[in-house]
Design a protein around this motif. Sequence first.
Motif, PDB file in Angstrom:
ATOM      1  N   TYR A   1       0.835  -1.207   0.000  1.00 45.43           N
ATOM      2  CA  TYR A   1       0.000   0.000   0.000  1.00 45.43           C
ATOM      3  C   TYR A   1       0.866   1.251   0.000  1.00 45.43           C
ATOM      4  CZ  TYR A   1      -3.582  -3.386   1.278  1.00 45.43           C
ATOM      5  OH  TYR A   1      -4.425  -4.461   1.317  1.00 45.43           O
ATOM      6  N   SER A   2       1.839   1.297   0.889  1.00 45.98           N
ATOM      7  CA  SER A   2       2.833   2.366   0.917  1.00 45.98           C
ATOM      8  C   SER A   2       3.932   1.937   1.882  1.00 45.98           C
ATOM      9  CB  SER A   2       2.236   3.710   1.352  1.00 45.98           C
ATOM     10  OG  SER A   2       2.194   3.835   2.747  1.00 45.98           O
TER      11      SER A   2
ATOM     12  N   TYR B   1       2.621   2.391   5.560  1.00 41.38           N
ATOM     13  CA  TYR B   1       1.356   1.798   5.983  1.00 41.38           C
ATOM     14  C   TYR B   1       1.589   0.708   7.030  1.00 41.38           C
ATOM     15  CZ  TYR B   1      -3.565   0.632   5.145  1.00 41.38           C
ATOM     16  OH  TYR B   1      -4.914   0.450   5.254  1.00 41.38           O
TER      17      TYR B   1
ATOM     18  N   ASN C   1      -0.823   5.572   8.705  1.00 48.92           N
ATOM     19  CA  ASN C   1      -0.273   5.837   7.376  1.00 48.92           C
ATOM     20  C   ASN C   1      -0.004   7.331   7.262  1.00 48.92           C
ATOM     21  OD1 ASN C   1       0.561   5.417   4.743  1.00 48.92           O
ATOM     22  ND2 ASN C   1      -1.497   5.554   3.897  1.00 48.92           N
TER      23      ASN C   1
ATOM     24  N   ARG D   1       3.547  11.540   3.336  1.00 46.22           N
ATOM     25  CA  ARG D   1       4.963  11.599   2.952  1.00 46.22           C
ATOM     26  C   ARG D   1       5.569  12.901   3.432  1.00 46.22           C
ATOM     27  NH1 ARG D   1       4.123   9.585  -3.056  1.00 46.22           N
ATOM     28  NH2 ARG D   1       4.276   7.374  -2.621  1.00 46.22           N
TER      29      ARG D   1
END
Length: 59
Positions: free
Chosen positions: A31-32, A35, A53, A56
């Motif tokens: 997902y990232s 996450y 999450n 950034r």
Amino acid sequence: MPTREQVEHLHAVALEAGWTAIREPKEYPRYSERYYASFVEDVDGIRVEFMYNPPREKA
């Protein structure tokens, strides 16, 4: 959730309340890279996700 620790805390609270762990707290890089989540289920089969999450960091 504001922190990974809060994900872990709420996961533990849910388990103490008799809920079932579907997935223990862990990273989900698909997902990232930030996450972090856990999944639990109550006695009626309702699933809840606790998730961290953060956005950034700006370059």
